[in-house]
Design an enzyme around this catalytic site. Structure first.
Site, PDB file in Angstrom:
ATOM      1  N   ASP A  67       0.818  -1.217   0.000  1.00  0.00           N
ATOM      2  CA  ASP A  67       0.000   0.000   0.000  1.00  0.00           C
ATOM      3  C   ASP A  67       0.854   1.272   0.000  1.00  0.00           C
ATOM      4  O   ASP A  67       2.077   1.220   0.192  1.00  0.00           O
ATOM      5  CB  ASP A  67      -0.959   0.002   1.210  1.00  0.00           C
ATOM      6  CG  ASP A  67      -0.293  -0.448   2.505  1.00  0.00           C
ATOM      7  OD1 ASP A  67       0.949  -0.431   2.564  1.00  0.00           O
ATOM      8  OD2 ASP A  67      -1.007  -0.813   3.440  1.00  0.00           O
ATOM      9  N   ASN A 136      -7.790  -2.705  14.033  1.00  0.00           N
ATOM     10  CA  ASN A 136      -9.178  -2.996  13.627  1.00  0.00           C
ATOM     11  C   ASN A 136      -9.274  -4.208  12.695  1.00  0.00           C
ATOM     12  O   ASN A 136     -10.310  -4.437  12.095  1.00  0.00           O
ATOM     13  CB  ASN A 136      -9.805  -1.762  12.955  1.00  0.00           C
ATOM     14  CG  ASN A 136      -9.084  -1.375  11.667  1.00  0.00           C
ATOM     15  OD1 ASN A 136      -8.122  -2.021  11.263  1.00  0.00           O
ATOM     16  ND2 ASN A 136      -9.550  -0.331  11.015  1.00  0.00           N
ATOM     17  N   HIS A 138      -7.451  -4.645   9.909  1.00  0.00           N
ATOM     18  CA  HIS A 138      -7.160  -4.403   8.492  1.00  0.00           C
ATOM     19  C   HIS A 138      -5.871  -5.101   8.039  1.00  0.00           C
ATOM     20  O   HIS A 138      -4.960  -5.316   8.835  1.00  0.00           O
ATOM     21  CB  HIS A 138      -7.167  -2.908   8.130  1.00  0.00           C
ATOM     22  CG  HIS A 138      -5.983  -2.103   8.552  1.00  0.00           C
ATOM     23  ND1 HIS A 138      -6.095  -0.815   9.011  1.00  0.00           N
ATOM     24  CD2 HIS A 138      -4.648  -2.370   8.556  1.00  0.00           C
ATOM     25  CE1 HIS A 138      -4.886  -0.345   9.263  1.00  0.00           C
ATOM     26  NE2 HIS A 138      -4.002  -1.263   9.006  1.00  0.00           N
ATOM     27  N   GLU A 143      -9.735  -1.773   5.017  1.00  0.00           N
ATOM     28  CA  GLU A 143     -10.412  -1.471   6.277  1.00  0.00           C
ATOM     29  C   GLU A 143     -11.669  -2.337   6.421  1.00  0.00           C
ATOM     30  O   GLU A 143     -12.191  -2.846   5.421  1.00  0.00           O
ATOM     31  CB  GLU A 143     -10.813   0.010   6.295  1.00  0.00           C
ATOM     32  CG  GLU A 143      -9.644   0.982   6.148  1.00  0.00           C
ATOM     33  CD  GLU A 143      -8.782   1.092   7.410  1.00  0.00           C
ATOM     34  OE1 GLU A 143      -8.775   0.166   8.244  1.00  0.00           O
ATOM     35  OE2 GLU A 143      -8.076   2.114   7.542  1.00  0.00           O
TER      36      GLU A 143
END
Ligand code: GLP
Length: 240
Positions: A67, A136, A138, A143
């Protein structure tokens, strides 16, 4: 999905780096998918050490990073390109012409996404994809959402991601968008190694290992992968 519990981040880095080194020794032109963040840094140090000792050569390796932040040029100290250059590529003899990155350019980035997916396929797919995990759940910058993504795309970052990562942005505000490989790209990798250490990852590790597979915890999909191993330490394993 195999779960490997080790004492600490150093032991994990030894285990993960050995797998990468073995793979590259057997297949010098291997395709490696790399991740940024704190989780893989110790592993990168072990890879540099092995390179310096002449135990492995990364010269023929092709790399794809997961990313990149939207709006950060490569030379920006907060860009993931800069991170990889500093923490691994320039210190372990990688050939920069074989280093692939999603563009962080707000305009160019989106059109590059499709091309990036095709480039991975043209390289023969990723032999090993290294991953961290967000608090979270990810992976890359996928996400939590209502569906799993496939190819690379532009994503709006979750509030919790901005809270976790903004500590690294001392000179400018953290971008709210990023470009990321999709969950499909990650799942197509032949082998996946995920590192999760520290108490802040305990909830994500629990969801990934114990909760049903759901796009609300993107990392949970690794349970459907035929060769995925997650490396956890005592703190991140706390809730298991
Ligand atoms: C970042 C990256 C991920 C990384 C994760 C965990 O936002 N996009 O690729 O795995 O969050 O980061 P860290 O290893 O610093 O906890």
């Amino acid at each position: 999905m195999e779960v490997v519990l080790l004492e600490n981040a150093i032991e994990i880095s030894r285990a993960v780096s050995s797998i990468i080194i073995e793979t590259v020794r057997k297949k010098p032109a291997a395709v490696l998918g790399f991740a940024t963040g704190a989780s893989p840094v110790e592993t990168y140090k072990r890879l540099i050490e092995a390179y310096e000792k002449g135990l492995v050569s990364f010269r023929d390796v092709t790399t794809f990073n997961l990313d990149e932040y939207c709006g950060l040029p490569r030379e920006d100290k907060n860009s993931y390109y800069y991170f990889m250059k500093e923490n691994l590529f320039s210190k372990a003899g990688f050939d920069f012409s074989k280093v692939n990155f999603l563009s962080g350019d707000p305009e160019e980035g989106e059109s590059c996404c499709e091309e990036y997916g095709k480039k991975i396929a043209a390289a023969g797919g990723i032999d090993i994809q290294l991953l961290g995990v967000g608090t979270n759940g990810h992976i890359g910058f996928n996400e939590p959402s209502d569906s799993f993504s496939d190819g690379p795309f532009k994503v709006r970052l979750a509030e919790s991601t901005i809270n976790s990562n903004s500590k690294y942005f001392t000179e400018r505000p953290m971008p709210a968008y990023a470009f990321t490989m999709g969950v499909g790209d990650i799942m197509r990798a032949k082998k996946i190694l995920l590192i999760a250490t520290g108490e802040s990852k305990a909830k994500a590790v629990y969801s990934m290992v114990k909760d049903p597979v759901t796009p609300h915890c993107p990392a949970s999909i690794l349970r459907n992968h035929p060769d995925a191993t997650i490396f956890i330490d005592r703190e991140s394993a706390k809730l298991l």
